[in-house]
Design a protein around this motif. Structure first.
Motif, PDB file in Angstrom:
ATOM      1  N   GLU A   1       1.546   3.889   0.573  1.00 30.17           N
ATOM      2  CA  GLU A   1       0.170   3.878   0.061  1.00 30.17           C
ATOM      3  C   GLU A   1      -0.799   3.277   1.073  1.00 30.17           C
ATOM      4  N   SER A   2      -0.335   2.310   1.841  1.00 34.29           N
ATOM      5  CA  SER A   2      -1.205   1.711   2.860  1.00 34.29           C
ATOM      6  C   SER A   2      -1.542   2.740   3.945  1.00 34.29           C
ATOM      7  N   VAL A   3      -0.599   3.628   4.224  1.00 32.69           N
ATOM      8  CA  VAL A   3      -0.849   4.694   5.208  1.00 32.69           C
ATOM      9  C   VAL A   3      -1.897   5.653   4.668  1.00 32.69           C
ATOM     10  N   PHE A   4      -1.772   6.038   3.396  1.00 30.13           N
ATOM     11  CA  PHE A   4      -2.717   6.960   2.798  1.00 30.13           C
ATOM     12  C   PHE A   4      -4.124   6.362   2.735  1.00 30.13           C
ATOM     13  N   GLN A   5      -4.188   5.025   2.636  1.00 30.43           N
ATOM     14  CA  GLN A   5      -5.482   4.346   2.587  1.00 30.43           C
ATOM     15  C   GLN A   5      -6.040   4.053   3.975  1.00 30.43           C
ATOM     16  N   GLY A   6      -5.290   4.435   5.010  1.00 29.73           N
ATOM     17  CA  GLY A   6      -5.767   4.246   6.375  1.00 29.73           C
ATOM     18  C   GLY A   6      -5.675   2.827   6.885  1.00 29.73           C
ATOM     19  N   LYS A   7      -4.741   2.043   6.329  1.00 28.70           N
ATOM     20  CA  LYS A   7      -4.614   0.644   6.716  1.00 28.70           C
ATOM     21  C   LYS A   7      -3.490   0.476   7.741  1.00 28.70           C
ATOM     22  N   ILE A   8      -3.855   0.074   8.939  1.00 27.98           N
ATOM     23  CA  ILE A   8      -2.867  -0.167   9.975  1.00 27.98           C
ATOM     24  C   ILE A   8      -2.114  -1.453   9.653  1.00 27.98           C
ATOM     25  N   SER A   9      -0.825  -1.496   9.985  1.00 27.32           N
ATOM     26  CA  SER A   9      -0.013  -2.670   9.668  1.00 27.32           C
ATOM     27  C   SER A   9       1.090  -2.831  10.704  1.00 27.32           C
ATOM     28  N   PRO A  10       1.649  -4.051  10.837  1.00 27.29           N
ATOM     29  CA  PRO A  10       2.792  -4.248  11.735  1.00 27.29           C
ATOM     30  C   PRO A  10       3.971  -3.357  11.359  1.00 27.29           C
ATOM     31  N   GLN A  11       4.127  -3.122  10.053  1.00 24.86           N
ATOM     32  CA  GLN A  11       5.240  -2.280   9.598  1.00 24.86           C
ATOM     33  C   GLN A  11       5.088  -0.843  10.101  1.00 24.86           C
ATOM     34  N   LEU A  12       3.858  -0.338  10.054  1.00 23.25           N
ATOM     35  CA  LEU A  12       3.626   1.024  10.548  1.00 23.25           C
ATOM     36  C   LEU A  12       3.886   1.096  12.048  1.00 23.25           C
ATOM     37  N   ARG A  13       3.422   0.114  12.770  1.00 22.82           N
ATOM     38  CA  ARG A  13       3.651   0.120  14.216  1.00 22.82           C
ATOM     39  C   ARG A  13       5.150   0.062  14.526  1.00 22.82           C
TER      40      ARG A  13
END
Length: 283
Positions: free
Chosen positions: A192-204
């Motif tokens: 959901e954070s990806v869909f909301q456009g929120k960059i995060s350490p987990q995504l990186r």
């Protein structure tokens, strides 16, 4: 070139610039056939963009499947891509199952289901990208089996996965997740954070692991490069763009959810031309 050939080439120029530029460096005799293949791929890859819901998309994919299976279509004569693809299949004796597999795999694009695992993602890329490289090899080798299945398999995963990482902002905006769920879960990434456009350490962390996976497959291509006939090297040429794209994606200030990693057309042309003058082993 015929009018249909020109139309197919224009489709590739608009929607698949890397392959378009690479094909301009291919032997002139095979260019129309390569453009036909890549135009077909572009047409089925962008179906989601031209339909409002999955069912009409499935109907469009079924139209292509019927064509490939030999079912009569009254509208084929008015479809330039279908015409030139049919001629290419006949001229180079291309295996229809590979083309059919591409249409089957593209059903996934029409829905918002998550990609279950890295293994599933590799399978998807194998059908949609590796299969296309293998068909291009057949064209470049005048319909004879070039023995490039292994190299094409690894090349398709490397090139296709890089493309999916570059397209992350686009996919996230429509709530579509190509990041494999097993890797997403292992790194604790909330989709959901990806869909909301929120960059995060987990995504990186997820993207770093996928970049390592890309480089693993690039290495495997180099290891078997000596099995690829020189005539087929153009089918692998877009691979030289993978490392430059990865460097863009891995830049500290790059936002993978708001930016698309790009290289100017002039630089792309230079990279592709320079690579076309070197042995494939150095791609």
């Amino acid at each position: 070139m015929t009018t249909d050939d020109d139309y197919a080439a224009d489709i590739v120029r608009q929607y698949d610039r890397d392959r378009y530029l690479a094909t301009l460096l291919a032997p002139e005799a095979q260019r129309p056939a390569l453009m036909a293949l890549f135009a077909f791929n572009a047409e089925i890859a962008r179906i989601r963009e031209v339909v409002s819901e999955p069912l009409p998309g499935e109907v469009r994919l079924q139209w292509w499947r019927d064509l490939l299976e030999g079912t009569e279509h009254g509208a084929v004569a008015s479809n330039p891509v279908a015409n030139t693809l049919t001629q290419t299949i006949a001229t180079y004796r291309l295996p229809r199952p590979g083309l059919l597999a591409m249409t089957e795999a593209r059903i996934f694009d029409l829905y918002d289901d998550p990609m279950p695992s890295l293994n599933d993602l590799e399978g998807y890329l194998g059908e949609t990208v590796s299969g296309l490289i293998q068909l291009a090899c057949l064209v470049l080798n005048n319909g004879r089996d070039p023995g490039t299945a292994t190299a094409a398999g690894h090349a398709g995963v490397a090139y296709g996965l890089t493309g999916l990482m570059r397209a992350l902002p686009w996919h996230a905006s429509r709530r579509q997740m190509f990041l494999p769920n097993d890797i997403v879960s292992r790194h604790g990434l909330d989709p959901e954070s990806v869909f909301q456009g929120k960059i995060s350490p987990q995504l990186r962390s997820v993207l770093r692991e996928l970049a390592e996976h890309v480089r693993h497959h690039l290495k495997r291509v180099r290891q078997v490069a000596d099995t690829i006939p020189e005539e087929c090297s153009n089918a692998f040429l877009p691979l030289v763009l993978v490392e430059p794209f990865l460097k863009k994606l891995e830049a500290p200030d790059f936002d993978p959810l708001q930016e698309i990693a790009e290289i100017s057309q002039l630089r792309r042309q230079w990279i592709l031309w320079r690579a076309s003058t070197k042995p494939l082993l150095r791609l």
